[in-house]
Design an enzyme around this catalytic site. Structure first.
Site, PDB file in Angstrom:
ATOM      1  N   SER A 116      30.728 -11.102 -23.890  1.00 51.28           N
ATOM      2  CA  SER A 116      29.924 -10.229 -23.033  1.00 51.28           C
ATOM      3  C   SER A 116      30.730  -9.014 -22.605  1.00 51.28           C
ATOM      4  CB  SER A 116      29.517 -11.031 -21.792  1.00 51.28           C
ATOM      5  OG  SER A 116      29.100 -10.155 -20.782  1.00 51.28           O
ATOM      6  N   TYR A 140      31.869 -16.032 -14.208  1.00 53.74           N
ATOM      7  CA  TYR A 140      31.171 -16.033 -15.498  1.00 53.74           C
ATOM      8  C   TYR A 140      31.956 -15.198 -16.517  1.00 53.74           C
ATOM      9  CZ  TYR A 140      28.064 -14.288 -19.101  1.00 53.74           C
ATOM     10  OH  TYR A 140      27.556 -13.903 -20.309  1.00 53.74           O
ATOM     11  N   LYS A 144      34.152 -16.125 -20.187  1.00 59.30           N
ATOM     12  CA  LYS A 144      34.055 -15.447 -21.487  1.00 59.30           C
ATOM     13  C   LYS A 144      35.441 -14.944 -21.915  1.00 59.30           C
ATOM     14  CE  LYS A 144      29.640 -15.874 -22.304  1.00 59.30           C
ATOM     15  NZ  LYS A 144      29.144 -16.662 -23.429  1.00 59.30           N
TER      16      LYS A 144
END
Ligand code: UDP
Length: 333
Positions: A116, A140, A144
């Site tokens: 991302s 989050y 990643k």
């Protein structure tokens, strides 16, 4: 079988690949399988299982014998990751490690990973290139970035691996058929599904998070990319990995930024509906502007986004208006 995976599955099936989908259905629906069949006339194999479940994962590998894996599985709500980071590290990071262990055991060493743009965090210079610093601003994004690091270490340890890390910018839109699209659980976190649920009357008003950013109209600017362009990027990456080993890292974006207000206007035009909004407080962890330099993907993969904001809004609205309650509604077809 989530939003991105379902669109990629369609392109894979249409290109003649055999596809097995592994999903724990935590944020997706088996109805997707019927819709994929309607679109492609082919039914992918489906395994209802969790990526952290080593023994079932092994059974799926033994039965299906994949040549390559596209790893979409993970939680993706930024706000939730701040409140419950352990869940994010467990699902995303542990899940990836289990998957990689099983891939290693069965000598399947081609992987396309859904990363991302949020691995970059708050970047001062736009557009964002792949050499920008990795500095995520929330758990989050950290998951990643950690998985990306694990993949880099794995590739350095064993030349047999071919891994693509695809850094998605902001996916929007749906398949042109209106049969599949994004169907988030509960209140959407992301802008495109939120706007389309306001337009269809499921939600009353869009809260715009911040009207005082240093952007032309004060609202946040993002690089929205049509989900079918994004899906094509996965096929290009797979194709690349079939000839190259090592690590590929590319941005998948359009290179254009649009503000929240520009998105609202484009969506109103595409849908013919009013999208009431009000300016609210900034959302914590948000950056003002983020858009990609997508030139590396074009150079290495020959991939370039071809659909614009109007197509994204048109297809998002087609999906939403035909399926006002997502996959839970009785089908409008
Ligand atoms: N946004 C908003 N209201 C919402 C959801 C998002 O104003 O209900 C804004 C958000 O602040 C950002 C942009 O829309 O400027 C895109 O947010 P999204 O969560 O879709 O993606 P992100 O770039 O944060 O991953």
């Amino acid at each position: 079988m989530g939003y991105i995976g379902s669109h990629v599955s369609i392109l894979l099936l249409e290109a003649g690949h055999d596809v097995a989908i592994l999903d724990n259905l935590s944020n997706s629906s088996v109805v997707v399988l019927d819709r994929i069949k309607q679109i492609t006339t082919r039914l992918p194999e489906f395994y209802n299982m969790d990526v952290r479940d080593t023994s079932n994962l092994e059974l799926a590998f033994i039965k299906f014998h994949p040549d390559a894996v596209i790893h979409f599985a993970g939680l993706k709500a930024v706000g939730e990751s701040v409140i419950d980071p352990l869940r994010y590290y467990e699902w995303n990071v542990m899940g990836s490690v289990v998957l990689l262990q099983v891939m290693n055991k069965y000598q399947v060493k081609k992987l396309v990973f859904s990363s991302s743009a949020c691995v970059y965090g708050d970047v001062a210079e736009m557009p964002i290139t792949e050499i920008s610093c990795i500095a995520p601003t929330n758990p989050y994004g950290q998951t990643k970035a950690m998985i990306e690091q694990i993949l880099a270490d794995l590739v350095s340890s064993d030349q047999g691996w071919s891994v693509a890390r695809l850094r998605y910018f902001n996916p929007a839109g749906a398949h042109i058929s209106g049969l599949i699209g994004e169907d988030p659980n509960g209140i959407p976190n992301n802008l495109p599904p939120y706007i389309s649920q306001v337009a269809v009357g499921k939600l009353d008003v869009l809260k715009i998070f911040g009207g005082d950013y240093p952007t032309p109209d004060g609202t946040g600017v993002r690089d929205y990319i049509h989900v079918m362009d994004l899906a094509r990027g996965h096929l290009s990456a797979l194709n690349y990995l079939s000839n190259e080993s090592g690590l590929l890292t590319v941005n998948l974006g359009t290179g254009h930024g649009y503000s929240v207000l520009e998105m609202v206007k484009a969506f109103e035009i595409a849908s013919g509906k009013k999208v009431p909004y009000r300016i609210a407080e900034r959302r914590s962890g948000d950056v003002a502007i983020s858009f990609a330099d997508p030139s590396r993907a074009e150079q290495l993969l020959g991939w370039k986004a071809s659909l614009g904001l109007n197509e994204m809004c048109r297809d998002q609205w087609h999906w939403q208006s035909k399926n006002p309650n997502g996959y839970r509604s009785s089908c409008a077809y």
